[in-house]
Write a protein that holds these residues in place. Structure first.
Motif, mmCIF file in Angstrom:
data_model
loop_
_atom_site.group_PDB
_atom_site.id
_atom_site.type_symbol
_atom_site.label_atom_id
_atom_site.label_comp_id
_atom_site.label_asym_id
_atom_site.label_seq_id
_atom_site.Cartn_x
_atom_site.Cartn_y
_atom_site.Cartn_z
ATOM 1 N N LEU A 1 -3.528 6.716 2.170
ATOM 2 C CA LEU A 1 -4.316 6.943 3.290
ATOM 3 C C LEU A 1 -5.870 7.230 2.552
ATOM 4 C CD1 LEU A 1 -5.106 10.505 3.508
ATOM 5 C CD2 LEU A 1 -3.106 10.188 4.655
ATOM 6 N N ILE A 2 -6.764 7.165 3.412
ATOM 7 C CA ILE A 2 -8.234 7.543 3.116
ATOM 8 C C ILE A 2 -8.470 8.042 4.365
ATOM 9 C CG2 ILE A 2 -10.638 6.856 2.696
ATOM 10 C CD1 ILE A 2 -9.478 4.470 1.245
ATOM 11 N N ILE A 3 -9.302 9.314 4.144
ATOM 12 C CA ILE A 3 -10.278 9.996 5.388
ATOM 13 C C ILE A 3 -11.539 9.813 4.880
ATOM 14 C CG2 ILE A 3 -10.502 12.187 6.687
ATOM 15 C CD1 ILE A 3 -7.486 12.759 6.212
ATOM 16 N N ASP B 1 -0.265 6.170 -2.944
ATOM 17 C CA ASP B 1 0.187 5.329 -3.910
ATOM 18 C C ASP B 1 -1.267 4.683 -4.180
ATOM 19 O OD1 ASP B 1 1.678 3.219 -5.576
ATOM 20 O OD2 ASP B 1 0.702 2.089 -4.081
ATOM 21 N N LEU B 2 -1.785 4.672 -5.380
ATOM 22 C CA LEU B 2 -3.043 4.236 -5.896
ATOM 23 C C LEU B 2 -3.287 2.471 -5.455
ATOM 24 C CD1 LEU B 2 -3.722 5.810 -9.533
ATOM 25 C CD2 LEU B 2 -4.679 6.683 -7.000
ATOM 26 N N ASN B 3 -2.313 1.785 -5.525
ATOM 27 C CA ASN B 3 -2.329 0.551 -4.894
ATOM 28 C C ASN B 3 -2.703 0.397 -3.566
ATOM 29 O OD1 ASN B 3 -2.390 -0.799 -7.493
ATOM 30 N ND2 ASN B 3 -0.075 -0.808 -7.426
ATOM 31 N N GLY B 4 -1.798 1.366 -2.957
ATOM 32 C CA GLY B 4 -2.076 1.507 -1.346
ATOM 33 C C GLY B 4 -3.574 1.913 -1.021
ATOM 34 N N VAL B 5 -4.040 2.933 -1.716
ATOM 35 C CA VAL B 5 -5.610 3.288 -1.682
ATOM 36 C C VAL B 5 -6.482 2.253 -1.974
ATOM 37 C CG1 VAL B 5 -7.272 4.891 -2.550
ATOM 38 C CG2 VAL B 5 -5.009 5.597 -2.375
ATOM 39 N N LYS B 6 -6.317 1.525 -2.995
ATOM 40 C CA LYS B 6 -7.050 0.360 -3.331
ATOM 41 C C LYS B 6 -7.031 -0.856 -2.158
ATOM 42 C CE LYS B 6 -7.645 -3.213 -6.801
ATOM 43 N NZ LYS B 6 -6.936 -3.867 -8.202
ATOM 44 N N SER B 7 -5.914 -0.947 -1.509
ATOM 45 C CA SER B 7 -5.899 -2.048 -0.503
ATOM 46 C C SER B 7 -6.809 -1.421 0.879
ATOM 47 C CB SER B 7 -4.660 -2.297 -0.160
ATOM 48 O OG SER B 7 -3.722 -1.350 0.504
ATOM 49 N N LEU B 8 -6.717 -0.200 0.771
ATOM 50 C CA LEU B 8 -7.653 0.150 2.140
ATOM 51 C C LEU B 8 -9.105 0.241 1.737
ATOM 52 C CD1 LEU B 8 -5.532 3.432 2.629
ATOM 53 C CD2 LEU B 8 -5.580 1.432 4.405
ATOM 54 N N GLY C 1 -10.019 11.646 -12.909
ATOM 55 C CA GLY C 1 -9.322 10.476 -12.741
ATOM 56 C C GLY C 1 -9.688 9.318 -12.141
ATOM 57 N N TRP C 2 -10.172 9.722 -10.793
ATOM 58 C CA TRP C 2 -10.731 8.694 -9.973
ATOM 59 C C TRP C 2 -11.864 7.546 -10.572
ATOM 60 C CZ3 TRP C 2 -8.197 7.281 -5.902
ATOM 61 C CH2 TRP C 2 -7.630 8.012 -5.361
ATOM 62 N N LYS C 3 -12.596 8.341 -11.463
ATOM 63 C CA LYS C 3 -13.573 7.506 -12.096
ATOM 64 C C LYS C 3 -13.068 6.541 -13.137
ATOM 65 C CE LYS C 3 -17.497 8.171 -15.440
ATOM 66 N NZ LYS C 3 -17.181 7.107 -16.416
ATOM 67 N N ARG C 4 -12.001 6.998 -13.660
ATOM 68 C CA ARG C 4 -11.300 5.806 -14.944
ATOM 69 C C ARG C 4 -10.520 4.948 -13.945
ATOM 70 N NH1 ARG C 4 -8.599 9.420 -17.068
ATOM 71 N NH2 ARG C 4 -6.413 9.108 -15.701
ATOM 72 N N TRP C 5 -10.102 5.140 -12.744
ATOM 73 C CA TRP C 5 -9.363 4.211 -12.049
ATOM 74 C C TRP C 5 -10.140 3.508 -11.385
ATOM 75 C CZ3 TRP C 5 -9.053 3.633 -6.461
ATOM 76 C CH2 TRP C 5 -8.066 2.898 -6.036
#
Length: 120
Positions: free
Chosen positions: A44-46, A66-73, A96-100
């Protein structure tokens, strides 16, 4: 939209770490439309709209799951931001978000850092 139990479990670590909001305050922001929920089965993203004197932005307030789930949003969040006449997306988070974002070529650049000091 009401946060279901799975969503609550995803954001609970963020709430515990930041010690700024409760589950109830997050739900209130969603209920009164001062925040918008984007979600799928694994993430999820808020986000919230922020009006600055010279620009309007969509601030990603929370990203969890899940990071792939975040990416897909992210495309849905970007589409929403454009629809709301925002000039950019922004978020603050752990390092870690910067690196991701860099590893996934998501087009984000670091402009600022957020520093915190707890007061006794």
């Amino acid at each position: 939209m009401k946060l279901n139990l799975k969503m609550q479990e995803m954001i609970l670590p963020i709430l515990d770490r930041e010690n700024a909001h409760t589950m109830e305050s997050v739900q209130t922001k969603l209920n009164n439309n001062s925040a918008k929920l984007f979600h799928n089965k694994t993430a999820l993203i808020i986000a919230e709209l922020v009006q600055y004197p010279l620009s309007r932005v969509t601030h990603i307030w929370m990203g969890a799951g899940d990071l792939n789930g975040v990416k897909s949003l992210l495309p849905e969040v970007e589409s929403y931001a454009k629809k709301m006449d925002c000039s950019r997306l922004e978020f603050s988070g752990r390092e870690g978000w910067k690196r991701w974002t860099e590893e996934n070529n998501l087009g984000w650049t670091m402009k600022n850092i957020v520093m915190k000091k707890e007061l006794a």
